[in-house]
Motif scaffolding. Structure first.
Motif, PDB file in Angstrom:
ATOM      1  N   GLY A  83      47.288 -28.880  45.988  1.00 14.64           N
ATOM      2  CA  GLY A  83      45.998 -29.333  47.241  1.00 14.64           C
ATOM      3  C   GLY A  83      46.925 -29.218  48.530  1.00 14.64           C
ATOM      4  N   ARG A  84      48.726 -29.946  48.017  1.00 15.23           N
ATOM      5  CA  ARG A  84      49.528 -29.856  49.097  1.00 15.23           C
ATOM      6  C   ARG A  84      50.160 -28.769  49.684  1.00 15.23           C
ATOM      7  NH1 ARG A  84      52.696 -33.904  51.561  1.00 15.23           N
ATOM      8  NH2 ARG A  84      51.078 -34.789  49.765  1.00 15.23           N
ATOM      9  N   LEU A  85      49.722 -27.535  48.369  1.00 11.59           N
ATOM     10  CA  LEU A  85      50.216 -26.466  49.168  1.00 11.59           C
ATOM     11  C   LEU A  85      49.202 -25.784  50.154  1.00 11.59           C
ATOM     12  CD1 LEU A  85      51.277 -23.567  49.300  1.00 11.59           C
ATOM     13  CD2 LEU A  85      50.159 -22.791  46.948  1.00 11.59           C
ATOM     14  N   GLY A  86      47.737 -26.155  49.702  1.00 10.71           N
ATOM     15  CA  GLY A  86      46.030 -25.748  50.771  1.00 10.71           C
ATOM     16  C   GLY A  86      46.646 -26.409  52.057  1.00 10.71           C
ATOM     17  N   GLN A  87      47.124 -27.400  51.838  1.00  4.54           N
ATOM     18  CA  GLN A  87      46.839 -28.494  52.965  1.00  4.54           C
ATOM     19  C   GLN A  87      47.576 -27.396  53.875  1.00  4.54           C
ATOM     20  OE1 GLN A  87      48.298 -31.841  52.436  1.00  4.54           O
ATOM     21  NE2 GLN A  87      47.909 -32.846  55.068  1.00  4.54           N
ATOM     22  N   PHE A  88      49.393 -27.300  53.132  1.00  8.15           N
ATOM     23  CA  PHE A  88      50.300 -26.494  54.469  1.00  8.15           C
ATOM     24  C   PHE A  88      49.595 -25.179  54.782  1.00  8.15           C
ATOM     25  CE2 PHE A  88      53.154 -29.629  53.080  1.00  8.15           C
ATOM     26  CZ  PHE A  88      54.159 -29.748  54.362  1.00  8.15           C
ATOM     27  N   ILE A  89      48.701 -24.416  53.341  1.00 11.64           N
ATOM     28  CA  ILE A  89      48.803 -23.288  54.315  1.00 11.64           C
ATOM     29  C   ILE A  89      47.527 -23.211  55.273  1.00 11.64           C
ATOM     30  CG2 ILE A  89      46.310 -21.313  53.665  1.00 11.64           C
ATOM     31  CD1 ILE A  89      48.606 -20.881  51.130  1.00 11.64           C
TER      32      ILE A  89
END
Length: 391
Positions: A83-89
């Protein structure tokens, strides 16, 4: 782009002169060079914009790929969640999209910079003729008294050549004053000083007892009507061109002014009458018709001071006689200045001012000046002798 457009507009407006002197090839070459310069500038701008767009797109795609690669490795290691990766993307896409818009914005900024530079240059220009901080009111009603006292003036382009030099005279209310003399003698400069298109460098120019430099130029010019030698008409109807003398005039007042200027006949002969649209600068009218429109405009203004600069120069003999009669009726009760090279038209003037090389060398009536043996006598002998020989 502005320079090439100005060149095109100027030469299209003078297309008859261009064709008469067979200058098509030369002007086409000049316009082609101007357009080529504008094209080269536009191409350089587009090249820079394309380079910047390519760089921005590379950074956009590279940033998203970099976030995905680095973020995926951190998810595998358990450092961050998916989820954090999706946020950064998502953040990376927002930042990259904003960065991509910079190329578009920068191109528009470049395009606007040239226009803004010219506009700022114009806005920063200080007019030489300005309204005084505490303008003096002209007396009401206006009498039309004009007084020159030791007036000298030079044009900014020729500061070492006085246009008028130490000129003094007074025109009483209702007086008809004619200004004669060779070309370049200073006659039109007197008009420019009365209307305060230029200021005197020495001496005083007074209208109704007030120095024109102490008066708001707008209020001063409302007391004047000018019929210039080079008529300025606009791409509008005939009625609106006449109404330029008084924006609040009714249709009946416009028609009355046109009739007084002997213009009603040719106006009514047109299919649309007073609603006829004129071409740019009135190209659809003859020289005499344009001059009668200008005279009607001055009649409509109904000022206490009338300035006529060769007002009948483009009229045939019949029209000149009719307009001259109309002008004589209009001139009654107002101060009139007439510039003319045709001395036969000013024999009835109350006073004639004779100019030579910027100086007022003689003044008097037609009868007194013809016997004085001066400049006016010489001009009258040359003109009337030539007229007699032609007959």
């Amino acid at each position: 782009l502005a320079q090439s457009s100005a060149l095109a507009a100027e030469n299209l407006g003078a297309i008859r002169t261009l064709q008469a002197f067979t200058s098509e090839a030369a002007i086409s070459a000049r316009f082609g060079a101007a357009v080529e310069t504008a094209f080269n500038d536009a191409r350089a701008r587009l090249r820079a914009r394309a380079l910047m767009t390519a760089m921005v797109m590379f950074l956009v795609v590279g940033s998203v790929v970099g976030v995905l690669w680095y973020g995926a490795s951190m998810v595998i290691d358990g450092t961050i969640s998916a989820g954090r990766l999706g946020q950064f993307i998502l953040y990376a896409v927002f930042a990259a999209g904003s960065l991509a818009q910079l190329s578009e914005v920068w191109g528009e900024v470049q395009q606007a910079a040239g226009s803004a530079e010219r506009l700022v240059e114009l806005l920063d220009t200080e007019p030489v003729i300005q309204s005084p901080l505490h303008p003096v009111a002209l007396p009401e009603p206006g009498e039309g008294r004009v007084c020159f006292t030791n007036v000298s003036m030079s044009y900014p382009t020729r500061p070492d050549e006085p246009a008028v030099r130490d000129v003094s005279f007074e025109a009483a209310p209702g007086e008809v004053v004619a200004l004669v003399g060779p070309s370049g003698a200073g006659k039109t400069s007197v008009f420019n000083l009365i209307a305060r298109f230029y200021d005197a460098e020495a001496g005083r120019v007074e209208v109704d007892g007030v120095d024109v430099r102490d008066v708001d130029p707008l209020l001063l010019r409302r007391r004047l009507a000018l019929v210039p030698q080079e008529i300025s008409l606009f791409a509008d109807t005939i009625a609106e061109n006449i109404r330029y003398g008084d924006n609040h005039a009714t249709d009946a007042m416009v028609r009355a002014a046109a009739t007084a200027a002997n213009a009603d006949g040719f106006i009514e002969a047109r299919p649309d009458g007073y609603d006829t649209l004129l071409g740019e600068r009135g190209v659809t009218l003859s020289g005499g018709q344009r001059q009668r429109i200008a005279i009607a405009r001055a009649i409509l203004r109904n000022p206490p001071i009338l300035l006529l600069d060769e007002a009948t120069s483009a009229l045939d003999a019949e029209s000149e006689q009719a307009v001259q009669g109309a002008l004589e009726r209009v001139m009654k009760g107002r101060t009139t200045f007439i510039i003319t090279h045709r001395l036969a038209t000013i024999r009835k003037a109350d006073r004639i001012l004779v100019f030579s090389e910027g100086e007022l060398v003689e003044q008097g009536t037609h009868g007194s000046l013809t016997q004085a043996g001066g400049v006016y006598t010489r001009l009258a002998e040359l003109q009337f002798t030539a007229a007699a020989a032609a007959e």
